[in-house]
Design a protein around this motif. Structure first.
Motif, PDB file in Angstrom:
ATOM      1  N   PHE A 109      -8.120 -24.141 -18.291  1.00 47.72           N
ATOM      2  CA  PHE A 109      -8.446 -22.591 -17.864  1.00 47.72           C
ATOM      3  C   PHE A 109      -7.649 -22.080 -16.829  1.00 47.72           C
ATOM      4  N   CYS A 110      -6.833 -21.022 -17.022  1.00 48.59           N
ATOM      5  CA  CYS A 110      -5.936 -20.607 -15.817  1.00 48.59           C
ATOM      6  C   CYS A 110      -6.185 -19.181 -15.616  1.00 48.59           C
ATOM      7  N   PHE A 111      -6.205 -18.809 -14.489  1.00 51.39           N
ATOM      8  CA  PHE A 111      -6.232 -17.260 -14.197  1.00 51.39           C
ATOM      9  C   PHE A 111      -5.367 -17.006 -13.036  1.00 51.39           C
ATOM     10  N   PHE A 112      -5.001 -15.850 -12.685  1.00 50.09           N
ATOM     11  CA  PHE A 112      -4.133 -15.206 -11.748  1.00 50.09           C
ATOM     12  C   PHE A 112      -4.757 -14.182 -10.827  1.00 50.09           C
ATOM     13  N   ILE A 113      -4.750 -14.196  -9.833  1.00 56.18           N
ATOM     14  CA  ILE A 113      -4.968 -13.162  -8.676  1.00 56.18           C
ATOM     15  C   ILE A 113      -3.918 -12.358  -8.260  1.00 56.18           C
ATOM     16  N   ARG A 114      -3.774 -11.081  -8.368  1.00 56.25           N
ATOM     17  CA  ARG A 114      -2.800 -10.385  -7.813  1.00 56.25           C
ATOM     18  C   ARG A 114      -3.142  -9.238  -6.794  1.00 56.25           C
ATOM     19  N   ASN A 115      -2.598  -9.209  -5.961  1.00 48.61           N
ATOM     20  CA  ASN A 115      -3.158  -8.170  -4.533  1.00 48.61           C
ATOM     21  C   ASN A 115      -2.083  -6.864  -4.929  1.00 48.61           C
ATOM     22  N   VAL A 116      -3.131  -5.971  -5.514  1.00 53.28           N
ATOM     23  CA  VAL A 116      -2.568  -4.668  -5.951  1.00 53.28           C
ATOM     24  C   VAL A 116      -2.801  -3.445  -4.788  1.00 53.28           C
ATOM     25  N   THR A 117      -2.821  -3.989  -3.679  1.00 54.04           N
ATOM     26  CA  THR A 117      -3.187  -3.105  -2.490  1.00 54.04           C
ATOM     27  C   THR A 117      -2.027  -1.987  -2.560  1.00 54.04           C
ATOM     28  N   VAL A 118      -0.729  -2.692  -2.380  1.00 56.04           N
ATOM     29  CA  VAL A 118       0.600  -1.808  -2.344  1.00 56.04           C
ATOM     30  C   VAL A 118       0.572  -0.735  -3.316  1.00 56.04           C
ATOM     31  N   ARG A 119       0.300  -1.291  -4.785  1.00 59.56           N
ATOM     32  CA  ARG A 119       0.510  -0.406  -5.777  1.00 59.56           C
ATOM     33  C   ARG A 119      -0.625   0.908  -5.709  1.00 59.56           C
ATOM     34  N   LYS A 120      -1.796   0.386  -5.106  1.00 61.30           N
ATOM     35  CA  LYS A 120      -2.800   1.541  -4.923  1.00 61.30           C
ATOM     36  C   LYS A 120      -2.506   2.634  -3.893  1.00 61.30           C
ATOM     37  N   GLN A 121      -1.964   1.839  -2.945  1.00 65.58           N
ATOM     38  CA  GLN A 121      -1.514   2.893  -1.753  1.00 65.58           C
ATOM     39  C   GLN A 121      -0.331   3.593  -2.145  1.00 65.58           C
ATOM     40  N   THR A 122       0.624   2.908  -3.187  1.00 66.20           N
ATOM     41  CA  THR A 122       1.694   4.081  -3.627  1.00 66.20           C
ATOM     42  C   THR A 122       1.027   5.132  -4.434  1.00 66.20           C
ATOM     43  N   GLU A 123       0.189   4.589  -5.302  1.00 68.04           N
ATOM     44  CA  GLU A 123      -0.567   5.629  -6.176  1.00 68.04           C
ATOM     45  C   GLU A 123      -1.022   6.911  -5.466  1.00 68.04           C
ATOM     46  N   GLU A 124      -1.947   6.282  -4.417  1.00 68.60           N
ATOM     47  CA  GLU A 124      -2.360   7.262  -3.639  1.00 68.60           C
ATOM     48  C   GLU A 124      -1.419   8.446  -2.853  1.00 68.60           C
ATOM     49  N   ALA A 125      -0.564   7.821  -2.383  1.00 68.47           N
ATOM     50  CA  ALA A 125       0.604   8.520  -1.740  1.00 68.47           C
ATOM     51  C   ALA A 125       1.079   9.487  -2.654  1.00 68.47           C
ATOM     52  N   LEU A 126       1.278   8.909  -4.084  1.00 71.13           N
ATOM     53  CA  LEU A 126       1.949   9.762  -4.858  1.00 71.13           C
ATOM     54  C   LEU A 126       1.017  10.998  -5.197  1.00 71.13           C
ATOM     55  N   ALA A 127      -0.293  10.837  -5.428  1.00 76.97           N
ATOM     56  CA  ALA A 127      -1.193  11.789  -5.651  1.00 76.97           C
ATOM     57  C   ALA A 127      -1.312  12.704  -4.512  1.00 76.97           C
ATOM     58  N   GLN A 128      -1.297  12.195  -3.315  1.00 72.94           N
ATOM     59  CA  GLN A 128      -1.682  13.122  -2.155  1.00 72.94           C
ATOM     60  C   GLN A 128      -0.174  14.065  -2.042  1.00 72.94           C
ATOM     61  N   ALA A 129       1.016  13.497  -2.315  1.00 64.95           N
ATOM     62  CA  ALA A 129       2.227  14.192  -2.518  1.00 64.95           C
ATOM     63  C   ALA A 129       2.062  15.347  -3.578  1.00 64.95           C
ATOM     64  N   GLN A 130       1.533  14.916  -4.816  1.00 61.03           N
ATOM     65  CA  GLN A 130       1.282  15.951  -5.728  1.00 61.03           C
ATOM     66  C   GLN A 130       0.513  17.173  -5.369  1.00 61.03           C
ATOM     67  N   ARG A 131      -0.741  16.529  -4.809  1.00 63.50           N
ATOM     68  CA  ARG A 131      -1.378  17.834  -4.355  1.00 63.50           C
ATOM     69  C   ARG A 131      -0.803  18.598  -3.261  1.00 63.50           C
ATOM     70  N   LYS A 132       0.025  18.142  -2.182  1.00 63.94           N
ATOM     71  CA  LYS A 132       0.619  18.885  -1.382  1.00 63.94           C
ATOM     72  C   LYS A 132       1.696  19.837  -2.088  1.00 63.94           C
ATOM     73  N   LEU A 133       2.467  19.206  -3.127  1.00 69.16           N
ATOM     74  CA  LEU A 133       3.293  20.017  -3.824  1.00 69.16           C
ATOM     75  C   LEU A 133       2.499  21.377  -4.520  1.00 69.16           C
ATOM     76  N   LEU A 134       1.532  20.985  -5.321  1.00 64.50           N
ATOM     77  CA  LEU A 134       0.686  22.061  -5.704  1.00 64.50           C
ATOM     78  C   LEU A 134       0.108  22.860  -4.820  1.00 64.50           C
ATOM     79  N   ASP A 135      -0.107  22.744  -3.907  1.00 63.32           N
ATOM     80  CA  ASP A 135      -0.765  23.332  -2.535  1.00 63.32           C
ATOM     81  C   ASP A 135       0.267  24.385  -2.312  1.00 63.32           C
TER      82      ASP A 135
END
Length: 308
Positions: free
Chosen positions: A9-35
């Motif tokens: 039985f094999c499993f993988f652990i992936r740290n997605v912190t950077v991806r989540k931070q990037t997604e949040e930064a993109l979402a925030q940038a989009q909100r600022k752009l819309l504003d």
């Protein structure tokens, strides 16, 4: 996983912190752009309102100056002297008119005075009517703008046809000044849960874009056609003009942020319009037969079983 004859039985652990931070930064940038786009749209709306109200106030000033000048030069200023002359004769008015050279001119003077006063009355009445019309138009422009400002960002059941009429009230004076004919075919459509301020931003942006596309046109009647209707369970709103049109190589970029064909443009208007329509569950598109053949912008909202 089969490995060396045994199941593992094999499993993988992936740290997605950077991806989540990037997604949040993109979402925030989009909100600022819309504003930023929203603020630019509101600034454009305010500029249009101030421009139209300013033009109307100039007309009001012209009317008030004409009324003031008419009253200053009024024949009424001579009526006091005529009255004093008649009163001074007392019971001998008849003899005065019959025998006195001044009296014999009195009937003719009174007729001229009445003619002048009649013309002044017509002039004043016409100018007062114009004043009332201009003030009523100012009230309509300001009232329509206040409807958008008051609505905020909350969705409410609204009539697209009513919103079109409100937006037209804001741009009406500008269209009139540039001899633009507006043709509307607003068919019965269902109420939709929309954000009034955002729809107002989109409509006014489309109307002003149509106006700008028509300004260079001098060989035909400038026209803007606005239509609403239902097609295959979708509410369709179309804004067409017979202006300068859109080059084929620009059609795919027309809604991109920062893209503009206007020397003074900022590229926010149509991009923010597309975002606002998408946020409310609709879509916007554009077609044009080519340069100098006009353009049509179409907005579609699914009705989902709603009835007019």
């Amino acid at each position: 996983i089969p490995l060396a004859g045994r199941e593992h039985f094999c499993f993988f652990i992936r740290n997605v912190t950077v991806r989540k931070q990037t997604e949040e930064a993109l979402a925030q940038a989009q909100r600022k752009l819309l504003d930023a786009a929203h603020q630019a749209g509101m600034a454009q709306l305010a500029t249009g309102v101030l421009h139209d109200v300013g033009n109307l106030l100039n007309s009001v000033n012209v009317s008030t100056e004409l009324i003031g000048g008419t009253l200053t030069r009024s024949a009424l200023s001579s009526s006091g002297r005529v009255r004093d002359l008649i009163v001074s004769q007392g019971d001998k008015v008849g003899e005065f008119i019959k025998d006195d050279p001044r009296g014999r001119k009195l009937p003719e003077l009174l007729l001229k005075l009445l003619d002048s006063m009649g013309k002044e009355y017509l002039t004043l009445r016409e100018e007062v009517t114009r004043l009332q019309e201009r003030l009523s138009m100012i009230q309509e422009v300001v009232s329509a703008q206040q409807n958008y400002a008051r609505a905020g960002l909350l969705a409410e059941e609204v009539s697209v046809n009513d919103l079109i009429q409100d937006a037209l009230a804001i741009v009406a004076n500008s269209f009139k000044n540039h001899d633009i004919q507006v043709i509307t075919e607003l068919r019965p459509v269902a109420l939709l849960p929309l954000q009034r301020s955002k729809i107002g931003h989109v409509l006014i942006n489309l109307f002003y874009n149509a106006r700008d596309a028509l300004l260079p046109i001098h060989d035909r009647q400038r026209q803007v056609r606005i239509e609403t209707g239902v097609n295959d369970g979708t509410l369709v709103l179309a804004v067409s003009d017979n202006g300068t049109g859109i080059a084929s190589e620009h059609l795919d970029r027309i809604f991109q942020h920062g893209f503009t064909t206007k020397p003074e443009g900022h590229g926010f208007g149509l991009h923010s319009s597309a975002n606002f329509i998408a946020e409310m569950g609709g879509e916007i598109s554009v077609t044009s037969p080519g340069v100098d053949h006009g353009a049509t912008f179409m907005i579609r909202f699914p009705l989902e079983g709603k009835s007019p």
